[in-house]
Motif scaffolding. Structure first.
Motif, PDB file in Angstrom:
ATOM      1  N   ASP A 147       0.786  -1.184  -0.201  1.00 35.02           N
ATOM      2  CA  ASP A 147      -0.010  -0.095   0.097  1.00 35.02           C
ATOM      3  C   ASP A 147       0.780   1.078   0.010  1.00 35.02           C
ATOM      4  N   ALA A 148       0.195   2.389   0.239  1.00 31.72           N
ATOM      5  CA  ALA A 148       0.892   3.584   0.299  1.00 31.72           C
ATOM      6  C   ALA A 148       2.179   3.687   1.329  1.00 31.72           C
ATOM      7  N   ASN A 149       2.157   2.884   2.311  1.00 35.04           N
ATOM      8  CA  ASN A 149       2.969   3.151   3.331  1.00 35.04           C
ATOM      9  C   ASN A 149       3.823   1.626   3.658  1.00 35.04           C
ATOM     10  N   ASN A 150       3.362   0.718   3.027  1.00 43.97           N
ATOM     11  CA  ASN A 150       4.048  -0.800   3.336  1.00 43.97           C
ATOM     12  C   ASN A 150       4.457  -1.395   1.878  1.00 43.97           C
ATOM     13  N   ALA A 151       5.882  -1.795   2.085  1.00 43.16           N
ATOM     14  CA  ALA A 151       6.359  -2.653   1.140  1.00 43.16           C
ATOM     15  C   ALA A 151       7.390  -3.614   1.484  1.00 43.16           C
ATOM     16  N   VAL A 152       7.724  -4.698   0.723  1.00 41.16           N
ATOM     17  CA  VAL A 152       8.841  -5.730   1.070  1.00 41.16           C
ATOM     18  C   VAL A 152       9.637  -5.578  -0.073  1.00 41.16           C
ATOM     19  N   VAL A 153      10.741  -5.163   0.364  1.00 39.91           N
ATOM     20  CA  VAL A 153      12.209  -5.049  -0.554  1.00 39.91           C
ATOM     21  C   VAL A 153      12.884  -6.374  -0.586  1.00 39.91           C
ATOM     22  N   THR A 154      12.864  -6.962  -1.900  1.00 40.36           N
ATOM     23  CA  THR A 154      13.676  -8.138  -1.916  1.00 40.36           C
ATOM     24  C   THR A 154      15.036  -7.634  -2.195  1.00 40.36           C
ATOM     25  N   VAL A 155      15.978  -8.122  -1.629  1.00 37.99           N
ATOM     26  CA  VAL A 155      17.374  -7.796  -1.829  1.00 37.99           C
ATOM     27  C   VAL A 155      17.991  -9.242  -1.962  1.00 37.99           C
ATOM     28  N   LEU A 156      18.959  -9.281  -3.102  1.00 37.51           N
ATOM     29  CA  LEU A 156      19.826 -10.246  -3.790  1.00 37.51           C
ATOM     30  C   LEU A 156      21.271 -10.366  -3.079  1.00 37.51           C
ATOM     31  N   LYS A 188      27.399 -18.408  -2.379  1.00 40.69           N
ATOM     32  CA  LYS A 188      26.078 -18.836  -2.412  1.00 40.69           C
ATOM     33  C   LYS A 188      25.194 -17.564  -2.529  1.00 40.69           C
ATOM     34  N   TRP A 189      24.290 -17.834  -3.113  1.00 45.31           N
ATOM     35  CA  TRP A 189      23.283 -16.663  -3.419  1.00 45.31           C
ATOM     36  C   TRP A 189      21.920 -16.879  -2.533  1.00 45.31           C
ATOM     37  N   PHE A 190      21.338 -15.807  -2.293  1.00 45.32           N
ATOM     38  CA  PHE A 190      20.190 -16.004  -1.526  1.00 45.32           C
ATOM     39  C   PHE A 190      19.285 -14.559  -1.665  1.00 45.32           C
ATOM     40  N   ARG A 191      17.842 -14.806  -1.358  1.00 42.05           N
ATOM     41  CA  ARG A 191      17.190 -13.801  -1.243  1.00 42.05           C
ATOM     42  C   ARG A 191      16.856 -13.198   0.300  1.00 42.05           C
ATOM     43  N   LEU A 192      16.533 -11.609   0.298  1.00 43.06           N
ATOM     44  CA  LEU A 192      16.332 -11.492   1.780  1.00 43.06           C
ATOM     45  C   LEU A 192      15.071 -10.387   1.448  1.00 43.06           C
ATOM     46  N   ALA A 193      14.019 -10.819   2.145  1.00 41.50           N
ATOM     47  CA  ALA A 193      12.582 -10.065   2.212  1.00 41.50           C
ATOM     48  C   ALA A 193      12.819  -8.969   3.384  1.00 41.50           C
ATOM     49  N   VAL A 194      12.978  -8.038   2.793  1.00 39.45           N
ATOM     50  CA  VAL A 194      13.012  -6.791   3.945  1.00 39.45           C
ATOM     51  C   VAL A 194      11.687  -6.078   3.866  1.00 39.45           C
ATOM     52  N   PRO A 195      11.034  -5.992   5.072  1.00 37.46           N
ATOM     53  CA  PRO A 195       9.756  -5.235   5.195  1.00 37.46           C
ATOM     54  C   PRO A 195      10.067  -3.742   5.637  1.00 37.46           C
ATOM     55  N   ALA A 220      13.310 -11.960   6.265  1.00 29.50           N
ATOM     56  CA  ALA A 220      13.147 -13.242   6.209  1.00 29.50           C
ATOM     57  C   ALA A 220      14.103 -13.789   4.828  1.00 29.50           C
ATOM     58  N   LEU A 221      14.863 -14.837   5.183  1.00 24.92           N
ATOM     59  CA  LEU A 221      15.590 -15.567   4.013  1.00 24.92           C
ATOM     60  C   LEU A 221      14.657 -16.027   3.046  1.00 24.92           C
ATOM     61  N   LEU A 222      14.969 -16.040   1.763  1.00 23.88           N
ATOM     62  CA  LEU A 222      14.061 -16.864   0.715  1.00 23.88           C
ATOM     63  C   LEU A 222      15.117 -17.371  -0.329  1.00 23.88           C
ATOM     64  N   PRO A 223      14.899 -18.349  -1.151  1.00 24.57           N
ATOM     65  CA  PRO A 223      15.593 -19.045  -2.001  1.00 24.57           C
ATOM     66  C   PRO A 223      16.130 -18.072  -2.911  1.00 24.57           C
ATOM     67  N   PRO A 224      17.102 -18.463  -3.894  1.00 22.17           N
ATOM     68  CA  PRO A 224      17.365 -17.612  -4.811  1.00 22.17           C
ATOM     69  C   PRO A 224      16.588 -17.841  -5.985  1.00 22.17           C
ATOM     70  N   PRO A 225      16.400 -16.825  -6.947  1.00 22.19           N
ATOM     71  CA  PRO A 225      15.654 -17.128  -8.207  1.00 22.19           C
ATOM     72  C   PRO A 225      16.065 -18.334  -8.737  1.00 22.19           C
ATOM     73  N   ALA A 226      14.974 -18.995  -9.261  1.00 22.47           N
ATOM     74  CA  ALA A 226      15.006 -20.281 -10.030  1.00 22.47           C
ATOM     75  C   ALA A 226      15.749 -20.118 -11.426  1.00 22.47           C
ATOM     76  N   LYS A 227      16.472 -21.023 -11.880  1.00 18.28           N
ATOM     77  CA  LYS A 227      17.002 -21.010 -13.416  1.00 18.28           C
ATOM     78  C   LYS A 227      16.089 -21.333 -14.389  1.00 18.28           C
ATOM     79  N   ALA A 228      16.000 -20.482 -15.216  1.00 15.73           N
ATOM     80  CA  ALA A 228      14.953 -20.707 -16.404  1.00 15.73           C
ATOM     81  C   ALA A 228      15.599 -21.654 -17.281  1.00 15.73           C
ATOM     82  N   ALA A 229      14.678 -22.309 -17.970  1.00 19.37           N
ATOM     83  CA  ALA A 229      15.112 -23.021 -19.254  1.00 19.37           C
ATOM     84  C   ALA A 229      14.784 -22.585 -20.405  1.00 19.37           C
ATOM     85  N   LEU A 230      15.791 -22.458 -21.517  1.00 20.19           N
ATOM     86  CA  LEU A 230      15.519 -21.627 -22.673  1.00 20.19           C
ATOM     87  C   LEU A 230      14.431 -22.675 -23.442  1.00 20.19           C
TER      88      LEU A 230
END
Length: 328
Positions: A163-172, A178-185, A200-210
């Motif tokens: 909303d206008a005041n709240n967000a979750v910023v994803t940091v890689l 080792k790569w990981f994502r961090l969800a920062v409120p 909150a720790l989150l898994p890294p982005p999945a690798k896409a198949a061409l």
């Protein structure tokens, strides 16, 4: 026989005629009746007048109807528009109003402190975290003060504004290869920010198949023809030799690389699919030597070039990176 006086006769005749006339009221009534008869006798003039009256009335009613319709429709449209914007119709834009750029930068600075800790300098970390976390929160924000951690890379991967005041910023982030994502409120109000809850720790982005690409028929004759042309072109491109590049350009000038940033080694491969005789989009794999690399160290890169043929010579219309899977 004696003749009566004409004067007397005229007087008597006038008197008799006056006696024969009806009263004045009757004469006016008869005159009005005769006028009505004359009006009926000239029907074209009376009918034409009534026709213009009816036309004027029709136009007046049409104007009144248009005014009424617009007067009713305008507030209705404003009402439906306000309803849609407030959620009664289409949902409002998610997170509209949240300062995503500034919020992402705030979360990035926080993550750089949060993800690096050492029990030898726990007090310094806590002092730095106080600039980001709410008043009264745990000074180490979830860390028990034991062990150490160090990240090599931290960057913003996305901002999910709720909303206008709240967000979750994803940091890689990358730590110990080792790569990981961090969800920062993040909470925002009047240009100020605070980390509203523990990340909150989150898994890294999945690798896409061409996607599977069909084998395109290659123009081997054109590939052979373009190989020396592109060799000369990339030599000038590596030095940003504007005089040499101008001989290859058609249309907008071509800007080369920063001088001495790389050394040209070789055009390893040219891939030219079959197509028109006067223009073709090809890919070229080029080997560069990077300054400071060990002797013999090379880096291969793939370019996409829009080529145009004029007067039996090939020119480079545009050079860019390629999205062609497995090109060259």
């Amino acid at each position: 026989m004696a003749r009566r006086s004409a004067v007397a006769h005229g007087r008597e005749t006038a008197v008799e005629q006056e006696r024969a006339l009806p009263p004045a009221d009757d004469r006016r009534a008869n005159g009005a009746a005769r006028g009505g008869d004359r009006s009926r006798a000239g029907r074209w003039g009376g009918s034409g007048g009534r026709w213009w009256v009816w036309l004027g009335r029709a136009i007046l009613w049409a104007v009144i109807i248009v005014i009424l319709v617009n007067g009713i429709r305008a507030p209705f449209e404003r009402f439906t528009s306000d309803t849609a914007a407030s959620g009664g119709g289409a949902s409002p834009q998610k997170g509209a109003g949240f300062p995503a750029s500034a919020g992402g930068a705030f979360a990035l600075q926080f993550a750089s402190v949060y993800l690096n800790y050492d029990q030898k300098s726990a007090a310094a970390r806590e002092a730095q975290l106080r600039a980001f976390i709410p008043e009264g929160a745990d000074g180490q924000f979830g860390w028990n003060g034991v062990g150490q951690s160090q990240v090599q890379s931290v960057q913003v991967a996305g901002v999910d504004a709720r909303d206008a005041n709240n967000a979750v910023v994803t940091v890689l982030a990358r730590s110990a290869d080792k790569w990981f994502r961090l969800a920062v409120p993040v909470y925002s109000s009047n240009g100020a920010f605070v980390i509203s809850a523990r990340p909150a720790l989150l898994p890294p982005p999945a690798k896409a198949a061409l996607p599977q690409q069909g084998v395109r028929e290659r123009d081997s004759a054109l590939e052979t023809e373009l190989s020396p042309v592109l060799t000369t072109f990339f030599q000038a491109y590596a030095r940003n030799d504007q005089a040499a590049l101008a001989r290859f350009a058609t249309g907008a000038p071509i800007t080369g690389l920063t001088p001495d940033s790389v050394t040209f080694v070789q055009v390893r491969e040219v891939n030219a699919p079959r197509g028109g005789a006067g223009d073709r989009t090809v890919t070229a794999t080029v080997a560069w030597q990077i300054p400071g690399a060990a002797a013999g160290g090379e880096l291969e890169q793939t370019y996409e070039l829009a080529m145009v043929k004029k007067d039996n010579a090939w020119y480079v219309k545009e050079i860019r990176g390629t999205t062609e899977p497995g090109a060259s």
